[in-house]
Structures are given as structure tokens and as C-alpha cells.
Design a protein around this motif. Structure first.
Motif, PDB file in Angstrom:
ATOM      1  N   LEU A  22      27.066 -49.622 -92.218  1.00  0.00           N
ATOM      2  CA  LEU A  22      26.981 -48.119 -92.358  1.00  0.00           C
ATOM      3  C   LEU A  22      25.608 -47.488 -91.991  1.00  0.00           C
ATOM      4  N   LEU A  23      24.637 -48.365 -92.456  1.00  0.00           N
ATOM      5  CA  LEU A  23      23.396 -47.604 -92.166  1.00  0.00           C
ATOM      6  C   LEU A  23      22.760 -48.129 -90.769  1.00  0.00           C
ATOM      7  N   GLY A  24      23.613 -48.604 -90.163  1.00  0.00           N
ATOM      8  CA  GLY A  24      23.291 -48.982 -88.558  1.00  0.00           C
ATOM      9  C   GLY A  24      22.718 -50.082 -88.164  1.00  0.00           C
ATOM     10  N   PHE A  25      22.452 -51.042 -89.099  1.00  0.00           N
ATOM     11  CA  PHE A  25      21.902 -52.379 -89.035  1.00  0.00           C
ATOM     12  C   PHE A  25      22.898 -53.424 -88.034  1.00  0.00           C
ATOM     13  N   ASP A  26      22.240 -54.051 -87.441  1.00  0.00           N
ATOM     14  CA  ASP A  26      22.937 -55.323 -86.935  1.00  0.00           C
ATOM     15  C   ASP A  26      23.566 -56.328 -87.691  1.00  0.00           C
ATOM     16  N   TYR A  27      24.575 -56.827 -87.343  1.00  0.00           N
ATOM     17  CA  TYR A  27      25.384 -57.918 -88.109  1.00  0.00           C
ATOM     18  C   TYR A  27      24.446 -59.287 -87.892  1.00  0.00           C
ATOM     19  N   ASN A  67      15.947 -40.444 -92.303  1.00  0.00           N
ATOM     20  CA  ASN A  67      15.032 -40.093 -93.529  1.00  0.00           C
ATOM     21  C   ASN A  67      14.835 -40.654 -94.618  1.00  0.00           C
ATOM     22  N   ASN A  68      15.943 -41.396 -95.127  1.00  0.00           N
ATOM     23  CA  ASN A  68      15.818 -42.146 -96.529  1.00  0.00           C
ATOM     24  C   ASN A  68      16.533 -43.430 -96.468  1.00  0.00           C
ATOM     25  N   LYS A  69      16.427 -44.125 -95.296  1.00  0.00           N
ATOM     26  CA  LYS A  69      16.850 -45.557 -94.983  1.00  0.00           C
ATOM     27  C   LYS A  69      16.089 -46.609 -95.992  1.00  0.00           C
ATOM     28  N   ALA A  70      15.035 -46.516 -96.052  1.00  0.00           N
ATOM     29  CA  ALA A  70      14.157 -47.623 -96.829  1.00  0.00           C
ATOM     30  C   ALA A  70      14.655 -47.264 -98.382  1.00  0.00           C
ATOM     31  N   ASP A  71      14.763 -46.235 -98.764  1.00  0.00           N
ATOM     32  CA  ASP A  71      14.965 -45.721-100.256  1.00  0.00           C
ATOM     33  C   ASP A  71      16.433 -45.927-100.647  1.00  0.00           C
ATOM     34  N   LEU A  72      17.754 -45.941 -99.722  1.00  0.00           N
ATOM     35  CA  LEU A  72      18.916 -46.209 -99.665  1.00  0.00           C
ATOM     36  C   LEU A  72      18.955 -48.010 -99.743  1.00  0.00           C
ATOM     37  N   CYS A  73      18.176 -48.647 -99.063  1.00  0.00           N
ATOM     38  CA  CYS A  73      18.313 -50.058 -99.096  1.00  0.00           C
ATOM     39  C   CYS A  73      17.712 -50.743-100.375  1.00  0.00           C
ATOM     40  N   ALA A  74      16.776 -50.201-100.810  1.00  0.00           N
ATOM     41  CA  ALA A  74      16.049 -50.385-102.091  1.00  0.00           C
ATOM     42  C   ALA A  74      16.846 -50.131-103.457  1.00  0.00           C
ATOM     43  N   LEU A 127      13.408 -53.968 -95.586  1.00  0.00           N
ATOM     44  CA  LEU A 127      13.178 -52.542 -95.369  1.00  0.00           C
ATOM     45  C   LEU A 127      13.031 -52.044 -96.746  1.00  0.00           C
ATOM     46  N   SER A 128      13.667 -52.712 -97.737  1.00  0.00           N
ATOM     47  CA  SER A 128      13.724 -52.402 -99.142  1.00  0.00           C
ATOM     48  C   SER A 128      12.171 -52.491 -99.782  1.00  0.00           C
ATOM     49  N   GLN A 129      11.341 -53.322 -99.080  1.00  0.00           N
ATOM     50  CA  GLN A 129      10.067 -53.489 -99.665  1.00  0.00           C
ATOM     51  C   GLN A 129       9.253 -52.131 -99.430  1.00  0.00           C
ATOM     52  N   LYS A 130       9.710 -51.353 -98.473  1.00  0.00           N
ATOM     53  CA  LYS A 130       8.963 -50.161 -98.283  1.00  0.00           C
ATOM     54  C   LYS A 130       9.694 -48.852 -99.135  1.00  0.00           C
ATOM     55  N   GLY A 131      10.784 -49.120 -99.742  1.00  0.00           N
ATOM     56  CA  GLY A 131      11.572 -48.206-100.380  1.00  0.00           C
ATOM     57  C   GLY A 131      11.238 -47.876-102.039  1.00  0.00           C
ATOM     58  N   ASN A 132      11.878 -46.946-102.433  1.00  0.00           N
ATOM     59  CA  ASN A 132      11.916 -46.578-103.646  1.00  0.00           C
ATOM     60  C   ASN A 132      13.104 -47.066-104.603  1.00  0.00           C
ATOM     61  N   PRO A 133      13.301 -48.209-105.049  1.00  0.00           N
ATOM     62  CA  PRO A 133      14.539 -48.737-105.705  1.00  0.00           C
ATOM     63  C   PRO A 133      15.164 -47.612-106.890  1.00  0.00           C
TER      64      PRO A 133
END
Length: 342
Positions: free
Chosen positions: A177-182, A238-245, A191-197
Motif C-alpha cells: 500500500l505504501l509503494g514498497f516492493d515485495y 510526505n509521511n512515509k517514515a512516520d507511517l512505517c514507524a 525506514l522506521s528508524q527515521k520516523g516518529n512511532p
């Protein structure tokens, strides 16, 4: 002089073709061929998986033998995955394993795929100090999420499992859904390492006893993302890292809450992880924070043994061979197999 036993093991439960050579509990080679054809479909296509196994199984065996500097006639037993998994893929591995065992007139050993994910910790060199029985086993993969009491190498008692989707599937479907490869679990983790959980809040699943559920969370995440895309086309970008985290946090917290409950209920202080998701860095950090005491011991497998691999089939086969537990040519692979199956 020590009379070593050499085991050739075959793993074809899903989309990885793997062959390993073990000398007792030591891995001499562990070759893994990962199929790339499924990336286009954003998930494993069973028919394509079995066809690719047919193409790669013999070259993979040859490669494993070459790396181990062995000839096929030196092998004392053949171990293979009997289940659970994709039936077409399992049939390829079982057919080759049976043919080899029959032609070489050596024992054939049937191995439970999910049991092997936990027994991988007993490969020589995997840890400075091995787990001691009994312990709490946690298997995390694209098809399974299980919590079990492991009494010995042959006794597995499942006490909790996913009621719907496995944790790995949730990672992959949300990643698509976020556009990542399988497969995308490792990409979300990275990517979560760069996001706000704590940026986005998703519902923590509510399940009975030690069971888990990821279907509702997957749906909630999808609805949240699609709603925001309708309002802002650049929302994901614009929010991919935060979404992942934020997603990863609730997925792991749901799991660790159940693990903590199981530890409290069973009194077991050793927690042993297995499966592809066991290499997740947030899981590693969160568990060490949650069980930050000398009374607990956590075991995460070396990275090379987290995904589907034949070395884990080989170590499980080794223990069976030691006890004289031999399979037969009439056994058919099982797509579904209870964790307690011997």
C-alpha cells in the motif's frame, strides 16, 4: 575418531529453494535461492513458485555439495520439509528428497518447518550459550505467528497463534500500500528508524488469551491511508517514515504484550524467536527493553537463519536421526501442520 553424520537437507516450503550440508550440528554449506518472479505480483504465486523450485532444486543441491566439498555418496541421511507450506512447493522438495534417499539407500527424515525455525538456535556456533529446555518459543513469518512452550526438541505445545493474518503478511500487505516492493517487512523496518512511532495512532488488536490478530490492523491502516490520500495526494510520500514507524510500533506491541502475558503465565524466562520477522530491529530493541533483567534470556537467530533456509531443516533432521526417528516414502507433504506434530 569421531564418527560424524553428514545430512543433506532440503527446504522448499514457499518461494525459497534452499539446500544445506551439515556435519552433525555444524553447517558446511547453506545455499538459498530466492525467487524474484513474485515481486511483480506483490505476493507469492503458488504455481510460479513450484515451477521455479523444479528449475533450481538440482543446481542448488550441486552448489551446496560443491561449497561443502562433498560428494553425494558421502551423505548419511536426507532431511526435507514435510510441511506446512505451499503444497506444490513442498511436493518438489519431497520428491527430490525421496528420490535421493531411495537411490542412495539412506534414511529419509521428515521435518516440520516451524519447529525447525526454533531448533535453528542449536546449530553449532549460533550462540555462545544455547537455550535450555523448557523455553517459550515465538515464530514470526509471512504465514505464521505462534507462541509455544518448547519442552524438548520433540515436544512443542502451541499456546497462542494468529486468528487470521500472520505478522509477516501484515508487513507485506501494508508495505504494498505504501509503494514498497515485495517482500517489504525489512523495508518498513529500515525506514522506521527515521520516523516518529507516535505520529499516527492505530488500534491495538484485542484478542483472547495468547492469541494474536493482524487482519483488523491491516484494514484500519489501509482505510486511514486511503482516506488521507483522498485529501492529500502526497500524503504517503510526505509521511512515509512516520507511517512505517507508527504501524510497526503497534504491530510489535501487540505481539510483545502477548509474550509478556505468556511469560507471566508459564513462568518461563527464556524466550526464543524464529522466522523472518525475528530480525526486525524494533522487535529486538523493544523486547530487550521489556525484559531488561538478568532473570530473562532472549534468543534471536543469526540473520542468515531468520528466513527460510535448509540449515534449520538439517539441524532438526540431526536430532531425529540421533533418536532413530526416520520417515518413509509413503508420507505426503502437508500444507497445514499442527506445531505439535512429530
Amino acid at each position: 575418531m569421531r564418527n560424524y553424520k553428514y545430512i543433506l537437507s532440503i527446504e522448499t516450503s514457499c518461494d525459497d529453494t534452499s539446500v544445506a550440508l551439515l556435519r552433525d550440528r555444524s553447517v558446511l554449506s547453506n545455499v538459498i535461492y530466492s525467487q524474484s518472479v513474485h515481486q511483480f505480483y506483490q505476493g507469492v504465486v503458488p504455481e510460479l513458485a513450484s515451477r521455479d523450485h523444479q528449475k533450481k532444486i538440482i543446481p542448488t543441491i550441486d552448489h551446496a555439495l560443491a561449497l561443502a566439498k562433498m560428494k553425494i555418496k558421502q551423505v548419511h541421511a536426507i532431511a526435507y520439509t514435510v510441511g506446512p507450506g505451499l503444497i506444490g512447493s513442498l511436493l518438489v522438495g519431497s520428491s527430490v528428497a525421496k528420490s535421493l534417499a531411495l537411490s542412495l539407500n539412506i534414511p529419509l527424515i521428515e521435518v516440520h518447518h516451524m519447529q525447525a525455525h526454533l531448533l535453528v538456535h542449536f546449530i553449532k556456533g549460533a550462540h555462545k550459550k544455547e537455550p535450555a529446555f523448557p523455553f517459550l518459543g515465538v515464530t514470526l513469518s509471512g504465514g505464521h505467528t505462534q507462541i509455544a512452550i518448547i519442552k524438548d526438541v520433540f515436544t512443542f505445545q502451541e499456546i497462542g497463534t494468529t486468528l487470521d493474518d500472520a505478522i509477516g503478511e501484515c508487513f507485506d500487505k501494508c508495505g504494498t500500500l505504501l509503494g514498497f516492493d515485495y517482500p517489504s517487512g525489512h523495508l518498513i523496518d529500515q525506514l522506521s528508524q527515521k520516523g516518529n512511532p507516535d505520529r499516527f495512532q492505530f488500534p491495538l488488536p484485542s484478542t483472547p488469551k495468547f492469541h494474536l490478530s493482524y487482519s483488523g490492523l491491516k484494514t484500519a491502516f489501509k482505510n486511514f491511508v486511503l482516506k488521507n490520500i483522498n485529501e492529500d495526494e502526497g500524503f504517503i510520500k510526505n509521511n512515509k517514515a512516520d507511517l512505517c514507524a507508527s504501524l510497526q510500533k503497534v504491530m510489535i506491541e501487540h505481539l510483545t504484550h502477548k509474550i509478556k502475558d505468556a511469560v507471566t503465565k508459564t513462568g518461563l524466562k527464556q524466550i526464543v524467536f524464529g522466522g523472518g520477522v525475528s530480525c526486525n530491529r524494533f522487535l529486538f530493541k523493544h523486547c530487550h527493553h521489556l525484559f531488561d533483567s538478568s532473570e530473562y534470556r532472549l534468543f534471536f537467530p543469526p540473520k542468515q537463519y531468520t528466513t527460510d533456509n535448509a540449515a534449520m531443516i538439517g539441524i532438526a533432521g540431526y536430532f531425529k536421526l540421533q533418536k532413530g526417528i526416520i520417515g518413509n516414502l509413503n508420507t505426503t507433504p502437508k500444507a497445514k501442520l499442527n506445531l505439535a506434530h512429530s
